[in-house]
Design a protein around this motif. Structure first.
Motif, mmCIF file in Angstrom:
data_model
loop_
_atom_site.group_PDB
_atom_site.id
_atom_site.type_symbol
_atom_site.label_atom_id
_atom_site.label_comp_id
_atom_site.label_asym_id
_atom_site.label_seq_id
_atom_site.Cartn_x
_atom_site.Cartn_y
_atom_site.Cartn_z
ATOM 1 N N UNK A 170 1.462 -1.188 -0.093
ATOM 2 C CA UNK A 170 -0.041 -0.240 -0.339
ATOM 3 C C UNK A 170 1.245 1.211 0.504
ATOM 4 N N UNK A 171 1.567 1.428 0.579
ATOM 5 C CA UNK A 171 3.426 2.502 0.393
ATOM 6 C C UNK A 171 3.360 2.727 -1.025
ATOM 7 N N UNK A 172 3.288 2.127 -1.828
ATOM 8 C CA UNK A 172 3.529 2.367 -2.820
ATOM 9 C C UNK A 172 2.497 2.517 -4.045
ATOM 10 N N UNK A 173 1.679 1.844 -3.851
ATOM 11 C CA UNK A 173 0.434 2.194 -4.195
ATOM 12 C C UNK A 173 0.057 4.188 -3.538
ATOM 13 N N UNK A 174 -0.035 4.250 -2.420
ATOM 14 C CA UNK A 174 0.155 5.839 -1.800
ATOM 15 C C UNK A 174 1.013 6.709 -2.745
ATOM 16 N N UNK A 200 3.570 3.891 6.394
ATOM 17 C CA UNK A 200 3.809 2.376 6.511
ATOM 18 C C UNK A 200 4.233 1.703 8.115
ATOM 19 N N UNK A 201 4.175 2.716 9.221
ATOM 20 C CA UNK A 201 4.170 1.755 10.328
ATOM 21 C C UNK A 201 2.345 1.294 10.320
ATOM 22 N N UNK A 202 1.048 1.743 9.782
ATOM 23 C CA UNK A 202 0.111 2.118 9.890
ATOM 24 C C UNK A 202 -0.014 0.556 8.924
ATOM 25 N N UNK A 203 0.303 0.515 7.552
ATOM 26 C CA UNK A 203 0.790 -0.885 7.453
ATOM 27 C C UNK A 203 0.974 -2.534 7.905
ATOM 28 N N UNK A 204 2.499 -2.165 8.105
ATOM 29 C CA UNK A 204 2.855 -2.769 9.044
ATOM 30 C C UNK A 204 2.228 -3.350 10.004
ATOM 31 N N UNK A 205 1.348 -2.339 11.061
ATOM 32 C CA UNK A 205 0.572 -3.125 12.313
ATOM 33 C C UNK A 205 -0.284 -3.609 11.672
#
Length: 338
Positions: A170-174, A200-205
């Protein structure tokens, strides 16, 4: 069946959007195809058509002799996957979706039966006597059950052309959506750049919660499901869909319910949706935290979907897609209400 049969055309607020409907040869192809597919079901069109033109779809209501109306839908290239997805969902989760009368996967065309009463209309009717914020609870339970049933088909869904917005990438999509957007002001880009490490932290969590990515409708408001009979709901209109964290789906219906019923409705609706995700060793607190993260990240899926317009419509409506997309991207900076 004549391509120039009488039609009432609704363009909404997109009076200048150019869609394939403007071309007579396209209309002839559409209605020739529809006539053959209707005949295969023993149906014949009668009466005038009602046409709804938007930058992201052409929708035609067609009356048929001796039965309910049928609906033709054409998607632009970027969401042409909807035809094949609709057909596949009717096989995989038949109790939750419409079964199309016909699809043309290559052209992004679907011919669909009438689904009955829209959930929005059912809510409006109920509101004449009482406003009940619990009305969204059962649709959300059933929708979550459908999402869980679709987990084994996730790879197949992507192979149908449904865009991937998986939690891990998702960070790359963002990054891509921000880079491509022409409506963001320099100050907005600065806000989003500074937000990225937290994202990035939200996605990892969220990924660490261990809930598999699956189908996200991405626009499940009260006009995107039917209530054909008490206690049963049918979900449709998959042109904004993505393969993503399932909890991202909660954003749109929760916002719709908050607007209609007020913020006090949200905790009950959250817990109704999460019922289907219990029993896998996760605590209620863990599920609620995951849903709060996905509420925020679901804005990326909404931003992506605004790029799926007919190419000619995209230029003629003056960047409306980028403007809407920018608004959703900036929602990432807003603290979720749950």
């Amino acid at each position: 069946m004549r391509s120039d049969a009488p039609a009432v055309v609704d363009r909404g607020r997109y009076q200048d959007a150019v869609t394939p409907w403007e071309r007579q040869d396209w209309r002839e192809d559409v209605f020739g195809w529809a006539e053959r597919r209707l005949a295969a079901h023993g149906l014949r069109e009668t009466g005038p058509r009602k046409v709804r033109l938007r930058p992201w779809s052409v929708l035609v209501r067609m009356s048929v002799a001796g039965g309910e109306a049928v609906w033709f839908k054409a998607n632009p290239p970027a969401s042409a996957f909807e035809a094949g997805l609709t057909e596949a969902l009717a096989r995989w989760v038949p109790g939750y979706v419409l079964k199309p009368l016909a699809v043309d996967v290559g052209r992004g065309w679907s011919l669909l039966p009438d689904g009955g009463t829209l959930f929005r209309d059912a809510l409006d009717s109920a509101a004449r006597t009482a406003v009940d914020p619990r009305a969204w609870e059962e649709p959300l339970r059933q929708y979550a059950g459908m999402q869980r049933a679709l987990v084994p088909y996730t790879d197949e869904i992507e192979r149908l052309g449904v865009p991937g917005a998986r939690t891990a990438v998702l960070p790359e999509t963002f990054d891509r959506v921000v880079e491509e957007n022409t409506a963001l002001e320099p100050a907005d880009r600065k806000v989003l750049r500074e937000l990225r490490p937290r994202l990035v932290g939200w996605c990892e969590e969220l990924a660490a919660a261990g809930i598999a990515d699956t189908l996200d409708h991405s626009d499940l408001h009260d006009g995107q499901l039917f209530a054909p009979e008490p206690g049963r709901f049918t979900f449709f209109d998959w042109g904004d869909a993505a393969v993503a964290h399932p909890f991202c789906s909660f954003l749109v219906p929760a916002r719709a319910a908050r607007e209609r019923f007020g913020p006090e409705a949200l905790p009950r609706l959250r817990d109704a949706y999460l019922e289907q995700w219990t029993g896998d060793g996760r605590t209620q607190a863990e599920l609620r935290r995951a849903l709060s993260l996905a509420w925020r990240l679901g804005a990326i899926g909404r931003a992506c979907s605004w790029g799926r317009l007919f190419p000619a419509a995209s230029s003629s409506v003056g960047g409306a897609g980028d403007t809407e997309s920018a608004g959703w991207l900036l929602e990432l900076a807003t603290e979720p209400p749950l």
